[in-house]
Design a protein around this motif. Structure first.
Motif, PDB file in Angstrom:
ATOM      1  N   GLY B 100       0.826  -1.195   0.000  1.00  0.00           N
ATOM      2  CA  GLY B 100       0.000   0.000   0.000  1.00  0.00           C
ATOM      3  C   GLY B 100       0.860   1.243   0.000  1.00  0.00           C
ATOM      4  O   GLY B 100       2.002   1.239  -0.440  1.00  0.00           O
ATOM      5  N   ASN B 101       0.324   2.338   0.514  1.00  0.00           N
ATOM      6  CA  ASN B 101       1.033   3.616   0.511  1.00  0.00           C
ATOM      7  C   ASN B 101       1.996   3.695   1.688  1.00  0.00           C
ATOM      8  O   ASN B 101       1.721   4.326   2.698  1.00  0.00           O
ATOM      9  CB  ASN B 101       0.041   4.764   0.546  1.00  0.00           C
ATOM     10  N   GLN B 102       3.130   3.036   1.536  1.00  0.00           N
ATOM     11  CA  GLN B 102       4.114   3.010   2.598  1.00  0.00           C
ATOM     12  C   GLN B 102       5.075   4.186   2.480  1.00  0.00           C
ATOM     13  O   GLN B 102       5.257   4.738   1.396  1.00  0.00           O
ATOM     14  CB  GLN B 102       4.900   1.695   2.528  1.00  0.00           C
ATOM     15  N   PRO B 103       5.699   4.578   3.579  1.00  0.00           N
ATOM     16  CA  PRO B 103       6.650   5.693   3.491  1.00  0.00           C
ATOM     17  C   PRO B 103       7.870   5.326   2.668  1.00  0.00           C
ATOM     18  O   PRO B 103       8.226   4.157   2.544  1.00  0.00           O
ATOM     19  CB  PRO B 103       7.025   5.949   4.961  1.00  0.00           C
ATOM     20  N   GLN B 104       8.486   6.331   2.113  1.00  0.00           N
ATOM     21  CA  GLN B 104       9.737   6.151   1.391  1.00  0.00           C
ATOM     22  C   GLN B 104      10.893   6.528   2.308  1.00  0.00           C
ATOM     23  O   GLN B 104      10.790   7.433   3.123  1.00  0.00           O
ATOM     24  CB  GLN B 104       9.745   7.035   0.142  1.00  0.00           C
ATOM     25  N   HIS B 105      11.989   5.791   2.145  1.00  0.00           N
ATOM     26  CA  HIS B 105      13.191   6.047   2.933  1.00  0.00           C
ATOM     27  C   HIS B 105      14.303   6.448   1.984  1.00  0.00           C
ATOM     28  O   HIS B 105      14.434   5.871   0.910  1.00  0.00           O
ATOM     29  CB  HIS B 105      13.564   4.799   3.735  1.00  0.00           C
ATOM     30  N   PHE B 106      15.100   7.426   2.408  1.00  0.00           N
ATOM     31  CA  PHE B 106      16.059   8.043   1.502  1.00  0.00           C
ATOM     32  C   PHE B 106      17.507   7.655   1.795  1.00  0.00           C
ATOM     33  O   PHE B 106      17.885   7.403   2.948  1.00  0.00           O
ATOM     34  CB  PHE B 106      15.945   9.572   1.596  1.00  0.00           C
ATOM     35  N   GLY B 107      18.308   7.643   0.735  1.00  0.00           N
ATOM     36  CA  GLY B 107      19.747   7.578   0.885  1.00  0.00           C
ATOM     37  C   GLY B 107      20.293   8.958   1.245  1.00  0.00           C
ATOM     38  O   GLY B 107      19.533   9.916   1.398  1.00  0.00           O
ATOM     39  N   ASP B 108      21.616   9.056   1.368  1.00  0.00           N
ATOM     40  CA  ASP B 108      22.241  10.313   1.786  1.00  0.00           C
ATOM     41  C   ASP B 108      22.395  11.322   0.657  1.00  0.00           C
ATOM     42  O   ASP B 108      22.767  12.472   0.902  1.00  0.00           O
ATOM     43  CB  ASP B 108      23.623  10.035   2.394  1.00  0.00           C
ATOM     44  N   GLY B 109      22.140  10.901  -0.590  1.00  0.00           N
ATOM     45  CA  GLY B 109      22.158  11.832  -1.701  1.00  0.00           C
ATOM     46  C   GLY B 109      23.496  11.964  -2.397  1.00  0.00           C
ATOM     47  O   GLY B 109      24.557  11.623  -1.847  1.00  0.00           O
ATOM     48  N   THR B 110      23.445  12.451  -3.630  1.00  0.00           N
ATOM     49  CA  THR B 110      24.638  12.763  -4.421  1.00  0.00           C
ATOM     50  C   THR B 110      24.507  14.193  -4.921  1.00  0.00           C
ATOM     51  O   THR B 110      23.476  14.560  -5.492  1.00  0.00           O
ATOM     52  CB  THR B 110      24.768  11.825  -5.640  1.00  0.00           C
ATOM     53  N   ARG B 111      25.552  14.981  -4.707  1.00  0.00           N
ATOM     54  CA  ARG B 111      25.563  16.367  -5.215  1.00  0.00           C
ATOM     55  C   ARG B 111      26.299  16.386  -6.539  1.00  0.00           C
ATOM     56  O   ARG B 111      27.475  16.020  -6.602  1.00  0.00           O
ATOM     57  CB  ARG B 111      26.256  17.313  -4.240  1.00  0.00           C
ATOM     58  N   LEU B 112      25.627  16.792  -7.585  1.00  0.00           N
ATOM     59  CA  LEU B 112      26.206  16.834  -8.924  1.00  0.00           C
ATOM     60  C   LEU B 112      26.410  18.282  -9.336  1.00  0.00           C
ATOM     61  O   LEU B 112      25.514  19.118  -9.186  1.00  0.00           O
ATOM     62  CB  LEU B 112      25.270  16.140  -9.920  1.00  0.00           C
ATOM     63  N   SER B 113      27.595  18.557  -9.835  1.00  0.00           N
ATOM     64  CA  SER B 113      27.905  19.910 -10.299  1.00  0.00           C
ATOM     65  C   SER B 113      28.542  19.831 -11.683  1.00  0.00           C
ATOM     66  O   SER B 113      29.131  18.805 -12.049  1.00  0.00           O
ATOM     67  CB  SER B 113      28.882  20.602  -9.344  1.00  0.00           C
ATOM     68  N   ILE B 114      28.451  20.917 -12.422  1.00  0.00           N
ATOM     69  CA  ILE B 114      29.087  20.996 -13.741  1.00  0.00           C
ATOM     70  C   ILE B 114      30.469  21.606 -13.590  1.00  0.00           C
ATOM     71  O   ILE B 114      30.634  22.607 -12.885  1.00  0.00           O
ATOM     72  CB  ILE B 114      28.256  21.865 -14.696  1.00  0.00           C
ATOM     73  N   LEU B 115      31.475  20.993 -14.265  1.00  0.00           N
ATOM     74  CA  LEU B 115      32.823  21.560 -14.258  1.00  0.00           C
ATOM     75  C   LEU B 115      32.912  22.706 -15.249  1.00  0.00           C
ATOM     76  O   LEU B 115      32.328  22.624 -16.330  1.00  0.00           O
ATOM     77  CB  LEU B 115      33.845  20.492 -14.618  1.00  0.00           C
TER      78      LEU B 115
END
Lengths: 110, 115
Positions: B100-115
Motif C-alpha cells: 500500500g502507501n508506505q513511506p519512502q526512505h532516503f539515501g544520503d544523496g549525491t551532489r552533482l555539479s558541472i565543471l
C-alpha cells in the motif's frame, strides 16, 4: 495536477514553544500523509505518517489530519534548537508515488 | 544494517559527458525512486520503479535514464541532454505496491555539479 502546498517560512519560534506546521493538498482521494525533516545539506528523514482523520502522537510530535478540509499539520511541542530544519509534507499520489510540498523552514531560537 | 547507499557523495560532470549515480538498497524493498532537489525547492520525481525490469517516467525524466536489472539496484544516468544537471539527487525506496502507501526512505544523496 495534484498539488501539495506549504508556507515556505521561515517559521520562527522560541525554544520551548509549540511549532505548528501546515500543509494543504488538492487530491481529495489521498489516503496517506507523511512528514519528513530535512537538515541543511542532508537527505529527508521520516518523522511521522498518518492515514486516519484525527491526531497521531509520537513523543514531542503530533500529526493532525482533516480530510474534509484537505489539510494535514505537524505540531512540535517543547521546540528545541535542534528542531531547526525544513519540514516536508508528502501526500500519497497513487501507484506508490509521493507528492512533496516545497517545505517549511523552521527556526527555533534560544 | 539495512539501508540505502548512494555513491558518490559528490560528482562533477564535464560538458557533453554522461555520468551515472549509484543507488543500492538492502531493505528488500520492491519500489525505488529518483528525485532531484534544487536549492530552496521541494523534491521532483525523475523516475520510479515498482518491480525489477520495469520503470516509469516521473515529472522531469527528460535528460535522464535508469535501469532496474536487480531488486537491490537502481542506477540513474544523467545524460548530456540534461542541460542543467546541477542539483542534489536523492534515491529512495519503499515496500512497494503490495504494502500500500508506505513511506519512502532516503539515501544520503549525491551532489552533482558541472565543471
Amino acid at each position: 495536477q495534484k498539488e501539495v502546498e506549504q508556507n515556505s517560512g521561515p517559521l520562527s519560534v522560541p525554544e520551548g514553544a509549540i511549532a505548528s506546521l501546515n500543509c494543504t493538498y488538492s487530491d481529495r482521494g489521498s489516503q496517506s500523509f507523511f512528514w519528513y525533516r530535512q537538515y541543511s545539506g542532508k537527505s529527508p528523514e521520516l518523522i511521522m505518517f498518518i492515514y486516519s482523520n484525527g491526531d497521531k502522537e509520537d513523543g514531542r510530535f503530533t500529526a493532525q489530519l482533516n480530510k474534509a478540509s484537505q489539510y494535514v499539520s505537524l505540531l512540535i511541542r517543547d521546540s528545541q534548537p535542534s528542531d531547526s530544519a525544513t519540514y516536508l509534507c508528502a501526500v500519497a499520489g497513487g501507484y506508490n508515488k509521493l507528492i512533496f510540498g516545497a517545505g517549511t523552514r523552521l527556526a527555533v531560537h534560544p | 544494517d539495512g539501508g540505502i547507499t548512494q555513491s558518490p557523495k559528490y560528482l562533477f560532470r564535464k560538458e557533453g559527458q554522461n555520468v551515472t549515480l549509484s543507488c543500492e538498497q538492502n531493505l528488500n524493498h520492491d519500489a525505488m525512486y529518483w528525485y532531484r532537489q534544487d536549492p530552496g525547492q521541494g523534491l521532483r520525481l525523475i523516475y520510479y520503479s515498482q518491480i525489477v525490469n520495469d520503470f516509469q517516467k516521473g515529472d522531469i525524466a527528460e535528460g535522464y535514464s535508469v535501469s532496474r536489472e536487480k531488486k537491490e539496484s537502481f542506477p540513474l544516468t544523467v545524460t548530456s541532454a540534461q542541460k542543467n544537471p546541477t542539483a542534489f539527487y536523492l534515491c529512495a525506496s519503499s515496500i512497494g505496491l503490495t504494502g500500500g502507501n508506505q513511506p519512502q526512505h532516503f539515501g544520503d544523496g549525491t551532489r552533482l555539479s558541472i565543471l
